[in-house]
Design a protein around this motif. Structure first.
Motif, PDB file in Angstrom:
ATOM      1  N   THR A 165       0.840  -1.193   0.000  1.00  5.90           N
ATOM      2  CA  THR A 165       0.000   0.000   0.000  1.00  5.90           C
ATOM      3  C   THR A 165       0.878   1.246   0.000  1.00  5.90           C
ATOM      4  O   THR A 165       2.094   1.168   0.220  1.00  5.90           O
ATOM      5  CB  THR A 165      -0.888   0.033   1.247  1.00  5.90           C
ATOM      6  OG1 THR A 165      -0.043   0.134   2.407  1.00  5.90           O
ATOM      7  CG2 THR A 165      -1.785  -1.203   1.339  1.00  5.90           C
ATOM      8  N   SER A 166       0.268   2.387  -0.201  1.00  5.71           N
ATOM      9  CA  SER A 166       1.041   3.629  -0.217  1.00  5.71           C
ATOM     10  C   SER A 166       1.698   3.899   1.134  1.00  5.71           C
ATOM     11  O   SER A 166       2.825   4.400   1.195  1.00  5.71           O
ATOM     12  CB  SER A 166       0.173   4.806  -0.650  1.00  5.71           C
ATOM     13  OG  SER A 166      -0.939   4.956   0.201  1.00  5.71           O
ATOM     14  N   SER A 167       1.027   3.544   2.229  1.00  5.97           N
ATOM     15  CA  SER A 167       1.638   3.764   3.543  1.00  5.97           C
ATOM     16  C   SER A 167       2.807   2.798   3.766  1.00  5.97           C
ATOM     17  O   SER A 167       3.858   3.192   4.290  1.00  5.97           O
ATOM     18  CB  SER A 167       0.606   3.637   4.664  1.00  5.97           C
ATOM     19  OG  SER A 167      -0.025   2.376   4.643  1.00  5.97           O
ATOM     20  N   LEU A 193       5.216   8.354   8.682  1.00  2.65           N
ATOM     21  CA  LEU A 193       3.804   7.945   8.668  1.00  2.65           C
ATOM     22  C   LEU A 193       2.913   8.949   9.376  1.00  2.65           C
ATOM     23  O   LEU A 193       1.857   9.319   8.864  1.00  2.65           O
ATOM     24  CB  LEU A 193       3.637   6.576   9.334  1.00  2.65           C
ATOM     25  CG  LEU A 193       3.819   5.340   8.498  1.00  2.65           C
ATOM     26  CD1 LEU A 193       3.577   4.084   9.335  1.00  2.65           C
ATOM     27  CD2 LEU A 193       2.923   5.338   7.288  1.00  2.65           C
ATOM     28  N   THR A 194       3.337   9.384  10.556  1.00  6.71           N
ATOM     29  CA  THR A 194       2.500  10.325  11.310  1.00  6.71           C
ATOM     30  C   THR A 194       2.440  11.686  10.640  1.00  6.71           C
ATOM     31  O   THR A 194       1.456  12.403  10.793  1.00  6.71           O
ATOM     32  CB  THR A 194       2.977  10.465  12.776  1.00  6.71           C
ATOM     33  OG1 THR A 194       4.324  10.943  12.794  1.00  6.71           O
ATOM     34  CG2 THR A 194       2.867   9.153  13.514  1.00  6.71           C
ATOM     35  N   ARG A 208       2.394  12.136   7.351  1.00  2.69           N
ATOM     36  CA  ARG A 208       1.575  12.037   6.137  1.00  2.69           C
ATOM     37  C   ARG A 208       0.137  11.604   6.413  1.00  2.69           C
ATOM     38  O   ARG A 208      -0.777  12.017   5.723  1.00  2.69           O
ATOM     39  CB  ARG A 208       2.199  11.066   5.150  1.00  2.69           C
ATOM     40  CG  ARG A 208       1.303  10.964   3.922  1.00  2.69           C
ATOM     41  CD  ARG A 208       1.868  10.520   2.648  1.00  2.69           C
ATOM     42  NE  ARG A 208       3.100  11.144   2.251  1.00  2.69           N
ATOM     43  CZ  ARG A 208       3.902  10.604   1.348  1.00  2.69           C
ATOM     44  NH1 ARG A 208       3.593   9.447   0.805  1.00  2.69           N
ATOM     45  NH2 ARG A 208       5.011  11.202   0.996  1.00  2.69           N
ATOM     46  N   TYR A 209      -0.058  10.742   7.393  1.00  4.21           N
ATOM     47  CA  TYR A 209      -1.384  10.185   7.655  1.00  4.21           C
ATOM     48  C   TYR A 209      -1.849  10.554   9.064  1.00  4.21           C
ATOM     49  O   TYR A 209      -1.046  10.788   9.951  1.00  4.21           O
ATOM     50  CB  TYR A 209      -1.349   8.653   7.519  1.00  4.21           C
ATOM     51  CG  TYR A 209      -0.955   8.197   6.142  1.00  4.21           C
ATOM     52  CD1 TYR A 209      -1.873   8.181   5.101  1.00  4.21           C
ATOM     53  CD2 TYR A 209       0.349   7.782   5.870  1.00  4.21           C
ATOM     54  CE1 TYR A 209      -1.514   7.764   3.825  1.00  4.21           C
ATOM     55  CE2 TYR A 209       0.716   7.358   4.602  1.00  4.21           C
ATOM     56  CZ  TYR A 209      -0.214   7.355   3.590  1.00  4.21           C
ATOM     57  OH  TYR A 209       0.148   6.952   2.341  1.00  4.21           O
ATOM     58  N   GLU A 210      -3.152  10.558   9.241  1.00  3.93           N
ATOM     59  CA  GLU A 210      -3.717  10.827  10.557  1.00  3.93           C
ATOM     60  C   GLU A 210      -3.681   9.537  11.373  1.00  3.93           C
ATOM     61  O   GLU A 210      -4.638   8.771  11.394  1.00  3.93           O
ATOM     62  CB  GLU A 210      -5.148  11.340  10.430  1.00  3.93           C
ATOM     63  CG  GLU A 210      -5.220  12.733   9.852  1.00  3.93           C
ATOM     64  CD  GLU A 210      -6.624  13.283   9.844  1.00  3.93           C
ATOM     65  OE1 GLU A 210      -7.442  12.889  10.693  1.00  3.93           O
ATOM     66  OE2 GLU A 210      -6.900  14.105   8.963  1.00  3.93           O
ATOM     67  N   VAL A 211      -2.559   9.317  12.014  1.00  6.62           N
ATOM     68  CA  VAL A 211      -2.338   8.110  12.809  1.00  6.62           C
ATOM     69  C   VAL A 211      -1.503   8.500  14.021  1.00  6.62           C
ATOM     70  O   VAL A 211      -0.630   9.368  13.925  1.00  6.62           O
ATOM     71  CB  VAL A 211      -1.659   7.001  11.963  1.00  6.62           C
ATOM     72  CG1 VAL A 211      -0.310   7.430  11.458  1.00  6.62           C
ATOM     73  CG2 VAL A 211      -1.567   5.707  12.718  1.00  6.62           C
ATOM     74  N   ALA A 216       1.310   3.982  14.521  1.00  9.32           N
ATOM     75  CA  ALA A 216       2.287   3.962  13.428  1.00  9.32           C
ATOM     76  C   ALA A 216       3.433   3.021  13.762  1.00  9.32           C
ATOM     77  O   ALA A 216       3.885   2.254  12.911  1.00  9.32           O
ATOM     78  CB  ALA A 216       2.803   5.375  13.159  1.00  9.32           C
ATOM     79  N   ASP A 260       2.330  -0.533  13.318  1.00  6.48           N
ATOM     80  CA  ASP A 260       2.228  -0.862  11.896  1.00  6.48           C
ATOM     81  C   ASP A 260       3.599  -1.050  11.264  1.00  6.48           C
ATOM     82  O   ASP A 260       3.801  -1.973  10.469  1.00  6.48           O
ATOM     83  CB  ASP A 260       1.448   0.224  11.153  1.00  6.48           C
ATOM     84  CG  ASP A 260      -0.029   0.240  11.513  1.00  6.48           C
ATOM     85  OD1 ASP A 260      -0.506  -0.719  12.167  1.00  6.48           O
ATOM     86  OD2 ASP A 260      -0.707   1.214  11.151  1.00  6.48           O
TER      87      ASP A 260
END
Length: 77
Positions: free
Chosen positions: A24-26, A47-48, A50-53, A58, A61
């Motif tokens: 996936t992109s992430s 990750l944090t 770019r994404y709401e996580v 993160a 993951d």
């Protein structure tokens, strides 16, 4: 190992086995960070950023992804 970016993430070829992996992109973001020499902590931050996580999620993951890549023989660390 060779890879190519797609509109959906990253496709990785394990040249030893001929097996393809679609990330996936992430996951691609994490793999790209690690491939350029970033630390696991830096991959978590990517990750944090770019994404709401949360940082905790993160980290979980990233650790899980690294575990899967190790099991597949794609990474050594």
């Amino acid at each position: 190992m060779s890879s190519t970016e797609t509109e959906f993430g990253l496709v990785v070829l394990d040249e030893r086995t001929g097996r393809y992996w679609q990330l996936t992109s992430s996951a691609a973001l994490v793999v790209s960070a690690l491939a350029r020499g970033d630390s696991v902590d830096e991959a978590v931050t990517a990750l944090t950023d770019r994404y709401e996580v949360t940082p905790e999620r993160a980290r979980q993951d990233v650790d899980a992804l690294i575990g899967k890549l190790r099991s597949a023989g794609l990474v050594a660390r």
